[in-house]
Design a protein around this motif. Structure first.
Motif, PDB file in Angstrom:
ATOM      1  N   ILE A 176       8.697   4.645   0.967  1.00 55.41           N
ATOM      2  CA  ILE A 176       9.014   3.314   0.479  1.00 55.41           C
ATOM      3  C   ILE A 176       9.922   2.834   1.625  1.00 55.41           C
ATOM      4  O   ILE A 176      10.170   1.651   1.967  1.00 55.41           O
ATOM      5  CB  ILE A 176       9.847   3.617  -0.801  1.00 55.41           C
ATOM      6  CG1 ILE A 176       8.775   3.662  -1.951  1.00 55.41           C
ATOM      7  CG2 ILE A 176      10.662   2.467  -1.035  1.00 55.41           C
ATOM      8  CD1 ILE A 176       9.367   4.272  -3.385  1.00 55.41           C
ATOM      9  N   VAL A 177      10.971   3.600   2.318  1.00 61.28           N
ATOM     10  CA  VAL A 177      11.808   3.280   3.248  1.00 61.28           C
ATOM     11  C   VAL A 177      11.011   2.757   4.464  1.00 61.28           C
ATOM     12  O   VAL A 177      11.277   1.718   4.809  1.00 61.28           O
ATOM     13  CB  VAL A 177      12.706   4.374   3.683  1.00 61.28           C
ATOM     14  CG1 VAL A 177      13.552   4.013   4.890  1.00 61.28           C
ATOM     15  CG2 VAL A 177      13.684   4.676   2.529  1.00 61.28           C
ATOM     16  N   VAL A 178       9.745   3.384   4.791  1.00 68.74           N
ATOM     17  CA  VAL A 178       9.072   3.065   5.987  1.00 68.74           C
ATOM     18  C   VAL A 178       8.435   1.736   5.423  1.00 68.74           C
ATOM     19  O   VAL A 178       8.404   0.897   6.349  1.00 68.74           O
ATOM     20  CB  VAL A 178       8.032   4.015   6.166  1.00 68.74           C
ATOM     21  CG1 VAL A 178       6.946   3.388   7.376  1.00 68.74           C
ATOM     22  CG2 VAL A 178       8.507   5.304   6.955  1.00 68.74           C
ATOM     23  N   VAL A 208       0.992  -1.187   0.113  1.00 72.41           N
ATOM     24  CA  VAL A 208       0.071   0.183   0.129  1.00 72.41           C
ATOM     25  C   VAL A 208       0.913   1.213   0.025  1.00 72.41           C
ATOM     26  O   VAL A 208       0.694   2.138  -0.741  1.00 72.41           O
ATOM     27  CB  VAL A 208      -1.089   0.028   1.278  1.00 72.41           C
ATOM     28  CG1 VAL A 208      -1.557   1.509   1.572  1.00 72.41           C
ATOM     29  CG2 VAL A 208      -2.187  -0.893   1.013  1.00 72.41           C
ATOM     30  N   LEU A 209       2.057   1.348   0.832  1.00 71.31           N
ATOM     31  CA  LEU A 209       2.895   2.416   0.862  1.00 71.31           C
ATOM     32  C   LEU A 209       3.500   2.827  -0.539  1.00 71.31           C
ATOM     33  O   LEU A 209       3.813   3.850  -0.699  1.00 71.31           O
ATOM     34  CB  LEU A 209       4.049   2.202   1.939  1.00 71.31           C
ATOM     35  CG  LEU A 209       3.145   2.436   3.601  1.00 71.31           C
ATOM     36  CD1 LEU A 209       4.436   2.345   4.363  1.00 71.31           C
ATOM     37  CD2 LEU A 209       2.456   3.680   3.673  1.00 71.31           C
ATOM     38  N   ILE A 210       3.831   1.556  -0.992  1.00 70.62           N
ATOM     39  CA  ILE A 210       4.607   1.769  -2.150  1.00 70.62           C
ATOM     40  C   ILE A 210       3.759   2.231  -3.456  1.00 70.62           C
ATOM     41  O   ILE A 210       4.032   3.207  -4.344  1.00 70.62           O
ATOM     42  CB  ILE A 210       5.423   0.338  -2.685  1.00 70.62           C
ATOM     43  CG1 ILE A 210       6.624   0.058  -1.630  1.00 70.62           C
ATOM     44  CG2 ILE A 210       5.891   0.459  -4.025  1.00 70.62           C
ATOM     45  CD1 ILE A 210       7.128  -1.363  -1.785  1.00 70.62           C
ATOM     46  N   LEU A 211       2.452   1.504  -3.467  1.00 67.22           N
ATOM     47  CA  LEU A 211       1.567   2.167  -4.355  1.00 67.22           C
ATOM     48  C   LEU A 211       1.349   3.869  -4.377  1.00 67.22           C
ATOM     49  O   LEU A 211       1.145   4.339  -5.153  1.00 67.22           O
ATOM     50  CB  LEU A 211       0.157   1.294  -4.373  1.00 67.22           C
ATOM     51  CG  LEU A 211       0.369  -0.150  -4.904  1.00 67.22           C
ATOM     52  CD1 LEU A 211      -1.157  -0.776  -4.697  1.00 67.22           C
ATOM     53  CD2 LEU A 211       0.522  -0.126  -6.469  1.00 67.22           C
ATOM     54  N   ILE A 212       1.005   4.207  -2.971  1.00 72.61           N
ATOM     55  CA  ILE A 212       0.782   5.520  -2.802  1.00 72.61           C
ATOM     56  C   ILE A 212       1.973   6.142  -2.966  1.00 72.61           C
ATOM     57  O   ILE A 212       1.724   7.341  -3.838  1.00 72.61           O
ATOM     58  CB  ILE A 212       0.624   5.491  -1.240  1.00 72.61           C
ATOM     59  CG1 ILE A 212      -0.762   5.005  -0.555  1.00 72.61           C
ATOM     60  CG2 ILE A 212       0.458   7.247  -0.816  1.00 72.61           C
ATOM     61  CD1 ILE A 212      -0.988   5.081   0.719  1.00 72.61           C
ATOM     62  N   ALA A 213       3.270   5.832  -2.951  1.00 68.34           N
ATOM     63  CA  ALA A 213       4.352   6.389  -3.361  1.00 68.34           C
ATOM     64  C   ALA A 213       4.588   6.568  -4.771  1.00 68.34           C
ATOM     65  O   ALA A 213       4.843   7.497  -5.431  1.00 68.34           O
ATOM     66  CB  ALA A 213       5.452   5.941  -2.566  1.00 68.34           C
ATOM     67  N   ALA A 214       4.246   5.507  -5.493  1.00 69.37           N
ATOM     68  CA  ALA A 214       4.385   5.536  -6.969  1.00 69.37           C
ATOM     69  C   ALA A 214       3.270   6.070  -7.716  1.00 69.37           C
ATOM     70  O   ALA A 214       3.496   6.884  -8.707  1.00 69.37           O
ATOM     71  CB  ALA A 214       4.391   4.107  -7.351  1.00 69.37           C
ATOM     72  N   ASN A 215       2.274   6.317  -6.964  1.00 64.08           N
ATOM     73  CA  ASN A 215       0.838   6.960  -8.131  1.00 64.08           C
ATOM     74  C   ASN A 215       0.404   8.387  -7.827  1.00 64.08           C
ATOM     75  O   ASN A 215      -0.277   9.099  -8.276  1.00 64.08           O
ATOM     76  CB  ASN A 215      -0.068   5.898  -7.690  1.00 64.08           C
ATOM     77  CG  ASN A 215       0.139   4.513  -8.523  1.00 64.08           C
ATOM     78  OD1 ASN A 215       0.402   4.769  -9.780  1.00 64.08           O
ATOM     79  ND2 ASN A 215       0.266   3.627  -8.154  1.00 64.08           N
TER      80      ASN A 215
END
Ligand SMILES: [Zn+2]
Length: 129
Positions: A61-63, A42-49
């Motif tokens: 992404i780090v978190v 979820v965090l990666i998807l948020i960061a990417a989109n």
């Protein structure tokens, strides 16, 4: 005689309770793992989109990775202490060290480890009884 039977009964009860709490712990391990993995995605998807500054993307992404990595160490600890591993060769049940559990190759809850009893390496299954 009567007293001895009562003591034996109590010992059986204690053993049963330990088995059940070990099984619960192993279920929690799976839940923790799934939640943690989902949270990372979820965090990666948020960061990417989503539109946001680059530093915030990096933080998310780090978190995401860090909490997953931390959870893996917790899960391995649970796996180490809940129940026992049974040696495939001599059928001795043992609790491995944390390091041994962490470094062992594994398929699910079966780990390739050295048995402390017969000193042979084999694919040892996790057992809760
Ligand atoms: Zn063995």
């Amino acid at each position: 005689m009567e007293k001895k039977n009562k003591l034996e009964e109590e010992l059986v009860m204690i053993k049963k309770e330990k088995e059940e709490s070990d099984k619960r712990l192993l279920k929690f391990e799976i839940m923790f793992g799934i939640f943690s993995l989902a949270f990372m995605f979820v965090l990666i998807l948020i960061a990417a989109n989503l539109d946001m500054p680059t530093w915030l993307r990096v933080v998310l992404i780090v978190v995401g990775f860090a909490q997953f990595l931390a959870m893996m160490f917790v899960c391995i600890r649970i796996e180490q202490v809940a129940g026992h591993y049974e040696c495939k060769l001599c059928h001795e049940k043992y609790v491995p060290t944390y390091k041994q559990t962490l470094l062992a190759m594994h398929i699910g809850w079966t780990r390739y480890m050295k048995c402390p009893h017969c000193s042979q390496k084999s694919w040892d299954k996790k057992v809760t009884d």
